[in-house]
Scaffold this motif. Structure first.
Motif, PDB file in Angstrom:
ATOM      1  N   LYS A  21      47.338  40.453  48.430  1.00 32.24           N
ATOM      2  CA  LYS A  21      46.463  41.605  48.168  1.00 32.24           C
ATOM      3  C   LYS A  21      45.552  41.320  46.979  1.00 32.24           C
ATOM      4  N   ALA A  22      46.023  40.428  46.086  1.00 33.94           N
ATOM      5  CA  ALA A  22      45.243  40.107  44.889  1.00 33.94           C
ATOM      6  C   ALA A  22      43.893  39.536  45.259  1.00 33.94           C
ATOM      7  N   LEU A  23      43.765  39.119  46.493  1.00 32.71           N
ATOM      8  CA  LEU A  23      42.527  38.455  46.877  1.00 32.71           C
ATOM      9  C   LEU A  23      41.549  39.362  47.588  1.00 32.71           C
ATOM     10  N   SER A  24      41.766  40.658  47.525  1.00 30.04           N
ATOM     11  CA  SER A  24      40.754  41.528  48.124  1.00 30.04           C
ATOM     12  C   SER A  24      39.491  41.376  47.281  1.00 30.04           C
ATOM     13  N   GLY A  25      38.395  41.123  47.940  1.00 29.85           N
ATOM     14  CA  GLY A  25      37.126  41.033  47.220  1.00 29.85           C
ATOM     15  C   GLY A  25      36.978  39.763  46.406  1.00 29.85           C
ATOM     16  N   ILE A  26      37.596  38.687  46.837  1.00 27.92           N
ATOM     17  CA  ILE A  26      37.485  37.430  46.085  1.00 27.92           C
ATOM     18  C   ILE A  26      36.074  36.826  46.161  1.00 27.92           C
ATOM     19  N   ASP A  27      35.658  36.213  45.059  1.00 25.69           N
ATOM     20  CA  ASP A  27      34.424  35.432  45.070  1.00 25.69           C
ATOM     21  C   ASP A  27      34.754  34.013  44.642  1.00 25.69           C
ATOM     22  N   ILE A  35      39.168  36.806  41.221  1.00 26.39           N
ATOM     23  CA  ILE A  35      39.946  37.671  42.110  1.00 26.39           C
ATOM     24  C   ILE A  35      40.123  39.051  41.493  1.00 26.39           C
ATOM     25  N   LYS A  36      40.456  39.996  42.360  1.00 27.09           N
ATOM     26  CA  LYS A  36      40.810  41.333  41.869  1.00 27.09           C
ATOM     27  C   LYS A  36      42.322  41.453  42.003  1.00 27.09           C
ATOM     28  N   VAL A  37      43.004  41.755  40.906  1.00 26.03           N
ATOM     29  CA  VAL A  37      44.466  41.865  40.948  1.00 26.03           C
ATOM     30  C   VAL A  37      44.843  43.341  40.896  1.00 26.03           C
ATOM     31  N   PRO A  38      45.580  43.823  41.898  1.00 33.32           N
ATOM     32  CA  PRO A  38      45.967  45.231  41.852  1.00 33.32           C
ATOM     33  C   PRO A  38      46.928  45.496  40.698  1.00 33.32           C
ATOM     34  N   TYR A  39      46.928  46.724  40.216  1.00 32.06           N
ATOM     35  CA  TYR A  39      47.719  47.114  39.054  1.00 32.06           C
ATOM     36  C   TYR A  39      49.179  46.678  39.204  1.00 32.06           C
ATOM     37  N   LEU A  42      49.801  43.079  38.077  1.00 31.72           N
ATOM     38  CA  LEU A  42      49.181  42.579  36.839  1.00 31.72           C
ATOM     39  C   LEU A  42      50.088  41.623  36.059  1.00 31.72           C
ATOM     40  N   ASP A  43      51.401  41.913  36.026  1.00 32.01           N
ATOM     41  CA  ASP A  43      52.330  41.054  35.274  1.00 32.01           C
ATOM     42  C   ASP A  43      52.339  39.629  35.808  1.00 32.01           C
ATOM     43  N   MET A  44      51.998  39.484  37.082  1.00 30.91           N
ATOM     44  CA  MET A  44      52.073  38.154  37.720  1.00 30.91           C
ATOM     45  C   MET A  44      50.724  37.446  37.763  1.00 30.91           C
ATOM     46  N   ARG A  45      49.728  37.990  37.040  1.00 27.51           N
ATOM     47  CA  ARG A  45      48.361  37.490  37.267  1.00 27.51           C
ATOM     48  C   ARG A  45      48.186  36.006  36.931  1.00 27.51           C
ATOM     49  N   HIS A  46      48.863  35.544  35.856  1.00 23.92           N
ATOM     50  CA  HIS A  46      48.690  34.128  35.496  1.00 23.92           C
ATOM     51  C   HIS A  46      49.382  33.219  36.518  1.00 23.92           C
ATOM     52  N   GLU A  47      50.544  33.669  37.017  1.00 20.93           N
ATOM     53  CA  GLU A  47      51.229  32.876  38.063  1.00 20.93           C
ATOM     54  C   GLU A  47      50.362  32.809  39.331  1.00 20.93           C
ATOM     55  N   ILE A  48      49.742  33.926  39.645  1.00 19.28           N
ATOM     56  CA  ILE A  48      48.864  33.941  40.835  1.00 19.28           C
ATOM     57  C   ILE A  48      47.737  32.930  40.645  1.00 19.28           C
ATOM     58  N   GLY A  49      47.151  32.931  39.446  1.00 19.51           N
ATOM     59  CA  GLY A  49      46.074  31.983  39.149  1.00 19.51           C
ATOM     60  C   GLY A  49      46.559  30.539  39.270  1.00 19.51           C
ATOM     61  N   GLU A  50      47.720  30.242  38.685  1.00 19.87           N
ATOM     62  CA  GLU A  50      48.277  28.876  38.736  1.00 19.87           C
ATOM     63  C   GLU A  50      48.514  28.450  40.183  1.00 19.87           C
ATOM     64  N   ARG A  51      49.076  29.368  40.940  1.00 16.90           N
ATOM     65  CA  ARG A  51      49.403  29.063  42.348  1.00 16.90           C
ATOM     66  C   ARG A  51      48.122  28.694  43.120  1.00 16.90           C
ATOM     67  N   LEU A  52      47.064  29.442  42.851  1.00 17.88           N
ATOM     68  CA  LEU A  52      45.802  29.146  43.544  1.00 17.88           C
ATOM     69  C   LEU A  52      45.287  27.757  43.172  1.00 17.88           C
ATOM     70  N   LEU A  53      45.400  27.417  41.894  1.00 21.38           N
ATOM     71  CA  LEU A  53      44.933  26.091  41.464  1.00 21.38           C
ATOM     72  C   LEU A  53      45.738  24.974  42.128  1.00 21.38           C
ATOM     73  N   TYR A  63      39.674  33.358  37.387  1.00 16.29           N
ATOM     74  CA  TYR A  63      39.500  34.542  36.537  1.00 16.29           C
ATOM     75  C   TYR A  63      39.828  35.787  37.346  1.00 16.29           C
ATOM     76  N   ARG A  64      40.083  36.860  36.610  1.00 18.50           N
ATOM     77  CA  ARG A  64      40.329  38.160  37.242  1.00 18.50           C
ATOM     78  C   ARG A  64      39.186  39.088  36.845  1.00 18.50           C
ATOM     79  N   GLN A  65      38.683  39.844  37.811  1.00 20.07           N
ATOM     80  CA  GLN A  65      37.648  40.830  37.495  1.00 20.07           C
ATOM     81  C   GLN A  65      38.312  42.027  36.830  1.00 20.07           C
ATOM     82  N   THR A  66      37.805  42.421  35.625  1.00 18.65           N
ATOM     83  CA  THR A  66      38.435  43.523  34.881  1.00 18.65           C
ATOM     84  C   THR A  66      37.613  44.801  34.895  1.00 18.65           C
TER      85      THR A  66
END
Ligand SMILES: C[S@@+](CC[C@H](N)C(=O)[O-])C[C@H]1O[C@@H](n2cnc3c(N)ncnc32)[C@H](O)[C@@H]1O
Length: 283
Positions: A21-27, A35-39, A42-53, A63-66
């Motif tokens: 779901k974090a990838l809704s509206g990805i650029d 990416i847009k990370v749903p509320y 949020l605690d997992m946002r850095h892990e999500i970023g690492e996983r994508l890399l 990056y996450r859109q804030t």
């Protein structure tokens, strides 16, 4: 395609199973993913970023859109999640290369078809004005893919202007794309020069229509981008054309009008471009 790959990279990777779901509206802009990370995640946002890399080696930073894009410069707030801490990258499209800084100036990879379409409808030798040129994407694509003579390209964001100057050099269109820094309504020297005027800023296009008409060499095309609500694309197009015809009354005698939906920008809201040809009728 890369968006689907990003979504797949997250599927099943986190407890709860719905990190995709974090990838809704990805650029994806060059080698940077936003990416847009749903509320709830949020605690997992850095892990999500690492996983994508890990899963997508062509990405170098995530990056996450804030915040939503702001009204004037159309720049969004972003927070670094993983990878290199840099916000500038090179984006390639239609044989052009654009230097982009995702934290300082507007750029959307979702307008690539529209940029090519605009290049395709320009006539050889034409003079054009792009009132909201950003880092130069529309103007440079038009200069590279058509025989347009010159495109005066205005932006009020100094960072966008600087990137546009660089992009003009990179794409070797110096003299054909002319970057100008300032408010698009203020260029008296451009009055009466243009066969075609682009207005790719839905929030200001209607209010600035009178200035676009002033830039026309008596008659020509004005391309007005709008955000329009509608139950269907067809309804949005119809409403957009009526809105332009109404606003043009007494300043621009329109003899040809057509429109297309560029993209969906929200629930039952569409970005529509209205292409109108007519004669300036300013007293
Ligand atoms: C939606 S962006 C479009 C940029 C470009 N056409 C593109 O698609 O990449 C709108 C641009 O208009 C600029 N802008 C906003 N108000 C302006 C004004 N009054 N005069 C000139 N530029 C303006 C912003 O800085 C932004 O770069």
């Amino acid at each position: 395609m890369r968006r689907r790959a990003m979504r797949q990279a997250l599927e099943g990777a986190f407890k709860g199973g719905d990190a995709s779901k974090a990838l809704s509206g990805i650029d994806i802009i060059g080698d940077i993913g936003i990416i847009k990370v749903p509320y709830s995640l949020l605690d997992m946002r850095h892990e999500i970023g690492e996983r994508l890399l890990q899963k997508l080696p062509s990405l170098k930073a995530v990056y996450r859109q804030t915040t939503p894009v702001n009204v004037v410069e159309r720049v969004r707030g972003i927070e670094w999640l993983a990878g290199e801490e840099r916000t500038s990258t090179i984006y390639s499209e239609s044989g052009c290369k654009f230097k982009v800084d995702v934290s300082r100036a507007y750029f959307s990879p979702r307008l690539s078809y529209e940029r090519r379409r605009m290049a395709g409808i320009c006539h050889p030798g034409e003079m054009a004005v792009n009132m909201f040129a950003g880092v130069g994407t529309f103007s440079i694509t038009m200069a590279r893919l058509s025989a347009v003579n010159k495109i005066y390209s205005i932006d009020c964001n100094p960072d966008a202007y600087k990137l546009m100057v660089e992009n003009v050099e990179i794409n070797r269109v110096k003299g054909r794309v002319v970057p100008l820094l300032g408010d698009a309504k203020d260029f008296v020297s451009l009055q009466g020069v243009a066969d075609r005027v682009l207005m790719p800023l839905p929030e200001l296009a209607m209010d600035y229509l009178i200035h676009a008409v002033r830039y026309l060499n008596r008659r020509g095309w004005v391309h007005i981008y709008l955000h329009i609500e509608g139950k269907s694309k067809e309804e949005a197009r119809r409403k957009a054309e009526i809105r332009v015809m109404d606003r043009a009354t007494a300043i621009f005698d329109i003899t040809k009008i057509q429109s297309r939906v560029v993209r969906s920008v929200g629930c039952r809201t569409f970005q529509v471009v209205v292409d109108s040809f007519g004669e300036a009728n300013l007293r």
